[in-house]
Scaffold this motif. Structure first.
Motif, PDB file in Angstrom:
ATOM      1  N   SER A  48     -19.636  46.211  33.406  1.00  0.00           N
ATOM      2  CA  SER A  48     -19.041  45.543  34.471  1.00  0.00           C
ATOM      3  C   SER A  48     -18.955  46.388  35.774  1.00  0.00           C
ATOM      4  N   PHE A  49     -18.259  46.048  36.856  1.00  0.00           N
ATOM      5  CA  PHE A  49     -18.355  47.004  38.246  1.00  0.00           C
ATOM      6  C   PHE A  49     -17.546  48.133  37.850  1.00  0.00           C
ATOM      7  N   ILE A  50     -16.775  48.379  36.762  1.00  0.00           N
ATOM      8  CA  ILE A  50     -16.119  49.628  36.654  1.00  0.00           C
ATOM      9  C   ILE A  50     -17.322  50.896  36.347  1.00  0.00           C
ATOM     10  N   THR A  51     -17.174  51.975  36.913  1.00  0.00           N
ATOM     11  CA  THR A  51     -18.084  53.135  36.690  1.00  0.00           C
ATOM     12  C   THR A  51     -17.379  54.460  36.340  1.00  0.00           C
ATOM     13  N   MET A  52     -17.543  54.712  35.010  1.00  0.00           N
ATOM     14  CA  MET A  52     -16.912  55.804  34.404  1.00  0.00           C
ATOM     15  C   MET A  52     -17.939  56.960  34.537  1.00  0.00           C
ATOM     16  N   MET A  53     -16.962  58.126  35.144  1.00  0.00           N
ATOM     17  CA  MET A  53     -18.061  59.562  35.202  1.00  0.00           C
ATOM     18  C   MET A  53     -17.322  60.398  34.727  1.00  0.00           C
ATOM     19  N   GLY A  54     -18.195  61.584  34.024  1.00  0.00           N
ATOM     20  CA  GLY A  54     -17.354  62.858  33.603  1.00  0.00           C
ATOM     21  C   GLY A  54     -17.825  63.866  34.743  1.00  0.00           C
ATOM     22  N   ASP A  55     -17.033  64.842  34.667  1.00  0.00           N
ATOM     23  CA  ASP A  55     -17.107  66.003  35.484  1.00  0.00           C
ATOM     24  C   ASP A  55     -16.674  67.194  34.689  1.00  0.00           C
ATOM     25  N   PRO A  56     -17.548  67.536  33.663  1.00  0.00           N
ATOM     26  CA  PRO A  56     -17.316  68.682  32.727  1.00  0.00           C
ATOM     27  C   PRO A  56     -17.034  70.227  33.507  1.00  0.00           C
ATOM     28  N   ALA A  57     -17.784  70.394  34.503  1.00  0.00           N
ATOM     29  CA  ALA A  57     -17.733  71.603  35.023  1.00  0.00           C
ATOM     30  C   ALA A  57     -16.603  71.582  36.198  1.00  0.00           C
ATOM     31  N   GLY A  58     -16.133  70.203  36.477  1.00  0.00           N
ATOM     32  CA  GLY A  58     -15.073  70.313  37.490  1.00  0.00           C
ATOM     33  C   GLY A  58     -15.576  70.362  39.012  1.00  0.00           C
ATOM     34  N   GLU A  59     -16.911  70.376  39.046  1.00  0.00           N
ATOM     35  CA  GLU A  59     -17.546  70.213  40.518  1.00  0.00           C
ATOM     36  C   GLU A  59     -17.046  69.328  41.442  1.00  0.00           C
ATOM     37  N   PHE A  60     -16.948  67.848  41.029  1.00  0.00           N
ATOM     38  CA  PHE A  60     -16.553  66.699  41.783  1.00  0.00           C
ATOM     39  C   PHE A  60     -15.231  66.883  41.953  1.00  0.00           C
ATOM     40  N   ALA A  61     -14.239  67.230  40.946  1.00  0.00           N
ATOM     41  CA  ALA A  61     -12.956  67.464  41.423  1.00  0.00           C
ATOM     42  C   ALA A  61     -12.788  68.797  42.400  1.00  0.00           C
ATOM     43  N   GLY A  62     -13.398  69.701  42.417  1.00  0.00           N
ATOM     44  CA  GLY A  62     -13.240  70.705  43.172  1.00  0.00           C
ATOM     45  C   GLY A  62     -13.605  70.258  44.772  1.00  0.00           C
ATOM     46  N   ALA A  63     -15.003  69.473  44.667  1.00  0.00           N
ATOM     47  CA  ALA A  63     -15.072  68.873  45.898  1.00  0.00           C
ATOM     48  C   ALA A  63     -14.115  68.112  46.709  1.00  0.00           C
ATOM     49  N   LEU A  64     -13.494  67.273  45.802  1.00  0.00           N
ATOM     50  CA  LEU A  64     -12.261  66.342  46.364  1.00  0.00           C
ATOM     51  C   LEU A  64     -10.937  66.980  46.428  1.00  0.00           C
ATOM     52  N   ASP A  65     -10.922  68.304  46.219  1.00  0.00           N
ATOM     53  CA  ASP A  65      -9.605  69.044  46.177  1.00  0.00           C
ATOM     54  C   ASP A  65      -8.744  68.408  45.289  1.00  0.00           C
ATOM     55  N   MET A  66      -9.337  68.126  44.057  1.00  0.00           N
ATOM     56  CA  MET A  66      -8.474  67.413  42.997  1.00  0.00           C
ATOM     57  C   MET A  66      -8.205  68.257  41.907  1.00  0.00           C
ATOM     58  N   LYS A  67      -8.832  69.567  41.675  1.00  0.00           N
ATOM     59  CA  LYS A  67      -8.294  70.448  40.683  1.00  0.00           C
ATOM     60  C   LYS A  67      -7.291  70.818  40.497  1.00  0.00           C
ATOM     61  N   MET A  68      -6.758  70.718  39.333  1.00  0.00           N
ATOM     62  CA  MET A  68      -5.196  70.976  39.112  1.00  0.00           C
ATOM     63  C   MET A  68      -5.152  72.460  39.030  1.00  0.00           C
ATOM     64  N   ASP A  69      -4.419  72.977  39.799  1.00  0.00           N
ATOM     65  CA  ASP A  69      -4.283  74.489  39.813  1.00  0.00           C
ATOM     66  C   ASP A  69      -2.897  74.912  39.485  1.00  0.00           C
TER      67      ASP A  69
END
Length: 91
Positions: free
Chosen positions: A13-34
């Motif tokens: 479908s139009f939905i894209t699910m992506m993993g981020d096992p090293a947390g690089e994407f979350a860190g770049a978005l400032d979305m890492k839980m701290d």
């Protein structure tokens, strides 16, 4: 992620699910839980519960479900669920 996509019925479908096992994407978005704890439940380094609406690489809307006493947003994830995202897209 492909198995999850299949299980959820959105594969192809139009939905894209992506993993981020090293947390690089979350860190770049400032979305890492701290939040400091409890570390026994694996909070440190996880991505915050968030949803984004992105069109042609441009982020149009971001929502985060978190609270001071609920850093994972488990008590009230409504800001990041499909109805809220659809409302934001329609606005």
């Amino acid at each position: 992620m492909q198995a999850w996509s299949t299980d959820q019925g959105v594969e192809g479908s139009f939905i894209t699910m992506m993993g981020d096992p090293a947390g690089e994407f979350a860190g770049a978005l400032d979305m890492k839980m701290d939040h400091p704890g409890p570390p026994s439940v694996g909070i440190i380094g996880r991505s915050k519960r968030h949803a984004m609406y992105v069109v042609d690489g441009e982020v149009k809307y971001v929502a985060v479900s978190e609270d001071e006493d609920d850093p994972a947003g488990d008590a009230d994830p409504s800001a990041t669920l499909a109805p809220a995202l659809l409302d934001a897209v329609k606005a």
